[in-house]
Motif scaffolding. Structure first.
Motif, short mmCIF file in Angstrom:
data_model
loop_
_atom_site.label_atom_id
_atom_site.label_comp_id
_atom_site.label_asym_id
_atom_site.label_seq_id
_atom_site.Cartn_x
_atom_site.Cartn_y
_atom_site.Cartn_z
N HIS A 26 36.65 52.00 -20.17
CA HIS A 26 37.68 51.10 -20.70
C HIS A 26 38.36 50.34 -19.56
N ALA A 86 48.21 59.47 -21.41
CA ALA A 86 46.96 58.91 -21.94
C ALA A 86 46.35 57.98 -20.89
N ASN A 88 43.49 57.65 -19.50
CA ASN A 88 42.13 57.15 -19.56
C ASN A 88 41.47 57.37 -18.19
N ASP A 108 45.11 62.95 -20.03
CA ASP A 108 44.51 62.39 -21.23
C ASP A 108 43.92 63.56 -22.00
N ARG A 110 41.22 63.66 -23.56
CA ARG A 110 39.74 63.69 -23.56
C ARG A 110 39.16 63.94 -22.17
N ASP A 138 46.74 67.47 -23.98
CA ASP A 138 47.35 66.80 -25.13
C ASP A 138 48.83 66.55 -24.79
N LEU A 139 49.32 65.36 -25.11
CA LEU A 139 50.73 65.03 -24.84
C LEU A 139 51.66 66.14 -25.30
N LYS A 156 51.29 53.82 -22.91
CA LYS A 156 50.58 52.62 -23.36
C LYS A 156 49.35 53.02 -24.16
#
Ligand SMILES: C[S@@+](CC[C@H](N)C(=O)[O-])C[C@H]1O[C@@H](n2cnc3c(N)ncnc32)[C@H](O)[C@@H]1O
Length: 271
Positions: A26, A86, A88, A108, A110, A138-139, A156
């Motif tokens: 991304h 997050a 990324n 993040d 993932r 996880d947040l 964001k």
């Protein structure tokens, strides 16, 4: 051979192969003078034709971010701790370190993205990579890490992927001493001031993992929430219709707990 013949840069083929294997990407992030993660997939380093990148938009995000941070912190980020929720592939952490942030932490939910972030950390030679940490998290589990607070936080592209977004945003706000860069999808064409529920894939690499999601209906509702979370001043940087999903909008707000911090950055005050 003529001396006028341009010399083709020696791109490291092993790195190119690894970037391909770690896709979809991304974030376009520069690794060496000759290689960035985006150019492996397109000449411009960007991919808007989502199916060609497994449904993910690959974007050049560095320049806009650095432009904003330089307006907020013309003196650089020398004594600042930077958090990206997050994160990324971790681009914003690397770019914050380019501005000399004291420390940067990105998480993040993932593994896919954190593998990319760690790969970039290992191979990037065009900016500092020390003082940067990444975790799969996880947040909602962030408080368990019991970290010291940060000065600047990015929130964001995550608010609208959360089943309980106000609790999620509060976690990040409580860890932020100074400024938050907040950016979210919204609905478009609906009266502002509400939250609208929906469902999303738990598997799509760009979405959340909990299923339930909420869209704010515009900047007003976000301003109200951010104010309740302790931010004293807010500027709306933009609120616009999304080019690829016209039923949705996108809004970006800079929120500060320190009065006067936003005076120089442009944008419209949110009151
Ligand atoms: C739309 S992308 C935004 C990525 C990046 N923040 C940006 O703005 O370019 C959403 C990201 O949020 C992550 N994510 C979704 N739910 C999360 C959660 N509960 N905790 C941490 N990360 C999450 C996804 O894995 C994905 O990387």
């Amino acid at each position: 051979m003529s001396t006028d013949t341009p010399v083709k840069p020696q791109v490291n083929e092993a790195l190119v192969k690894k970037i391909q294997d770690l896709g979809p990407w991304h974030m376009n992030i520069q690794l060496t003078e000759d290689l960035n993660t985006g150019q492996v997939f397109s000449n411009e380093g960007e991919v808007y034709h989502r199916p060609s990148n497994a449904g993910v938009s690959l974007l050049n995000l560095r320049d806009g971010f650095l432009d904003l941070m330089k307006r907020l912190y013309p003196e650089g980020l020398g004594d600042k701790r930077f958090l990206d929720c997050a994160c990324n592939a971790g681009g914003y952490c690397f770019w914050a370190r380019e501005m000399n942030a004291k420390a940067a932490f990105g998480f993040d939910v993932r593994e896919h993205w954190i593998q990319q972030a760690r790969f970039v950390k290992n191979h990037r030679v065009v900016g500092p990579t020390d003082g940067i940490g990444f975790q799969v998290k996880d947040l909602y589990d962030l408080p368990k890490l019991e970290m010291n607070p940060f000065d600047i936080t990015i929130f964001k592209g995550i608010f609208y992927h959360l089943p309980d977004p106000i609790t999620g945003l509060k976690i990040a706000a409580d860890m932020t001493n100074e400024v938050m860069l907040f950016n979210t999808s919204t609905t478009w064409g609906e009266k502002d001031g509400y939250m609208k529920s929906g469902w999303e894939s738990r598997e799509n690499v760009m979405s959340g993992v909990h299923g339930l999601k909420w869209y704010p209906t515009g900047p007003k509702v976000m301003g109200d929430i951010l104010r309740w979370l302790g931010f004293k001043e807010m500027k709306l940087m933009f609120y616009k219709q999304q080019y690829d999903q016209p039923q949705l909008g996108r809004t970006e707000i800079i929120a500060s707990k320190v009065e006067g911090k936003l005076d120089a950055i442009g944008g419209e005050w949110l009151t």
